[in-house]
Design an enzyme around this catalytic site. Structure first.
Site, short mmCIF file in Angstrom:
data_model
loop_
_atom_site.label_atom_id
_atom_site.label_comp_id
_atom_site.label_asym_id
_atom_site.label_seq_id
_atom_site.Cartn_x
_atom_site.Cartn_y
_atom_site.Cartn_z
N TYR A 198 39.08 8.33 -16.18
CA TYR A 198 38.69 8.61 -17.56
C TYR A 198 38.92 10.08 -17.83
O TYR A 198 38.60 10.94 -17.01
CB TYR A 198 37.21 8.26 -17.76
CG TYR A 198 36.66 8.64 -19.12
CD1 TYR A 198 37.04 7.94 -20.27
CD2 TYR A 198 35.77 9.70 -19.26
CE1 TYR A 198 36.53 8.28 -21.51
CE2 TYR A 198 35.26 10.04 -20.49
CZ TYR A 198 35.64 9.34 -21.62
OH TYR A 198 35.13 9.68 -22.85
N ASP A 243 42.55 16.29 -13.44
CA ASP A 243 41.35 16.33 -14.26
C ASP A 243 40.17 16.53 -13.32
O ASP A 243 39.71 15.60 -12.67
CB ASP A 243 41.21 15.03 -15.06
CG ASP A 243 39.99 15.02 -15.96
OD1 ASP A 243 39.07 15.85 -15.74
OD2 ASP A 243 39.92 14.17 -16.86
N LYS A 268 31.79 20.63 -17.44
CA LYS A 268 30.54 20.43 -16.72
C LYS A 268 29.97 21.74 -16.17
O LYS A 268 29.45 22.56 -16.91
CB LYS A 268 30.73 19.40 -15.61
CG LYS A 268 31.32 18.07 -16.07
CD LYS A 268 30.37 17.24 -16.88
CE LYS A 268 30.94 15.89 -17.21
NZ LYS A 268 30.09 15.08 -18.08
#
Length: 428
Positions: free
Chosen positions: A144, A239, A267
């Site tokens: 994702y 990613d 994050k």
């Protein structure tokens, strides 16, 4: 477990927000209850509107590697708010964070800060297209990359690699710009690259897939991606929005010694504030405006509050050997959990990579693709989640979301969690 206030708040929220939430992963859909609303947190605990404290393993889905409201980050943030919280000008706070990151990550030469992981991915794809002059991107099922239109796709029928939209609102033309393959299938990847690399600007992958369970990729597979992308003049994008700075300061790339052309972060980079970033080789990043023709901008990019929170977080991890401390606690948590699981003959397994973990229905091997996850796992998750919640343990309310450890998850916290696991009987 008290829920009365949360239920009333949820009824109000449904009147003003889609589904009553501002991100679908916060929803308790299919769990048989309204989501809990929380009002405060400290360390490894988060407190509901009803005033009940829960051990938190969601940790804002990853950013809080030091724990909630870390005192050093709090001090840095409050000091920054006294100085400047946004200006839309050049400032030294982003410079200091950028220099720290470049010095720590050997393959990274330049970085551009944005406001989220999704924005970082979106920007990296644009840069890849601008640098290569090619249009298509290859992604893998089970990875994702945020809610970027061109990556909200799934494998389609027909030609190998063709994709179909996985979300309403994504046009067929947009979905057609992305090719999709099964994760871990070396033969399919080589075949596609040999036949269609001239269409591909980039291959994007989570080197540690952690958005559909916690999947395991062998190093040879990632090395194959690196070698083939180099051979075919296709950019490789890692990613590392989740794995970046969690799997050591250098993320999975430095842990494996396999270096992408571009990398995306989020994050932990913001220390709990909305920060993302993308970076890579200087010759690629120099395609970005104002020095290059690839336009990307953001009024709140490199927000000073997020910059000092991120820098304080990363420096503390480094100076206090934080990754090793969390790894040791993770080893203890995993070993003791497995003892309980085996003693109770639960059809359950704890999969862990560093500070990331996931309780999954047992299988013959740790899942390497979404096809390896037992089909009944999602249905069985509800009882597991609700049991932990009744024991005041909060994990993400979705069967395929991972859990996160932080420096605040000490032995006392882990032991409380283990006691809750000992009383579970239903995952057979």
């Amino acid at each position: 477990m008290k829920t009365e206030i949360s239920e009333k708040l949820f009824e109000r929220s449904k009147k003003v927000a889609p589904g009553g939430v501002h991100s679908p992963v916060r929803s308790f859909k299919d769990l048989g209850m309204s989501p809990l609303f929380f009002k405060s947190a400290q360390g490894a605990r988060i407190t509901s509107e009803e005033g009940e404290a829960y051990i938190d393993y969601c940790m804002s889905f990853g950013p809080l590697i030091l724990g909630h409201k870390d005192p050093d980050v709090k001090e840095a943030v409050l000091g920054q708010i006294d100085r400047l919280w946004t200006s839309g000008t050049c400032e030294a706070y982003s410079l200091e964070l950028a220099e720290f990151i470049i010095n720590e990550i050997c393959f990274l030469e330049k970085i551009r800060f944005v406001s989220s992981g999704t924005e970082a991915v979106m920007s990296s794809l644009r840069v890849a297209r601008g640098f290569t002059g090619k249009d298509k991107v290859l992604k893998f099922e089970g990875c994702y990359h945020g809610h970027v239109d061109s990556l909200l796709v799934k494998a389609g029928s027909g030609l190998a690699g063709e994709s179909a939209s996985s979300s309403a609102g994504v046009s067929e033309a947009t979905a057609a710009q992305t090719l999709t393959l099964k994760l871990g299938d070396k033969e399919a990847f080589v075949k596609l690259m040999d036949g269609r690399a001239d269409e591909l600007a980039a291959v994007i992958i989570e080197p540690l897939p952690a958005n559909f369970g916690l999947l395991t990729l062998d190093t040879e597979y990632l090395q194959l991606l690196r070698d083939k992308c180099t051979e075919k003049n296709v950019l490789l994008i890692f990613d590392e929005v989740i794995s970046g700075f969690r799997m050591g300061l250098g993320g999975m790339a430095c842990q494996l010694g396999i270096f992408p052309d571009l990398v995306t972060y989020g994050k932990i980079l913001g220390g709990g504030f909305p920060v993302g970033g993308y970076g890579g080789r200087a010759e690629i990043m120099n395609k970005v405006a104002p020095v290059g023709p690839v336009y990307q901008a953001g009024t709140l990019s490199a927000n000073p509050v997020g910059m000092v929170a991120g820098l304080t977080t990363l420096k503390k991890l480094k100076n206090e050997n934080g990754h090793q401390m969390i790894e040791e606690m993770g080893q203890y948590f995993q070993a003791e959990s497995q003892k309980i699981i085996e003693s109770k003959s639960l059809n359950l397994k704890m999969i862990r990579r560093g500070s990331l973990f996931w309780f999954c229905e047992s299988a013959d091997k740790d899942p390497q693709s979404i096809d390896d996850i037992p089909k009944t796992h999602g249905a069985r998750f509800r009882d597991f989640f609700l049991h932990l919640l009744r024991q005041h343990i909060y994990i993400a309310p979705n069967a395929f979301e991972v859990g996160f450890l932080s420096l605040a998850h000490n032995k006392k916290i882990i032991d409380e969690t283990l006691e809750a696991l000992k009383t579970y009987e239903e995952f057979h």
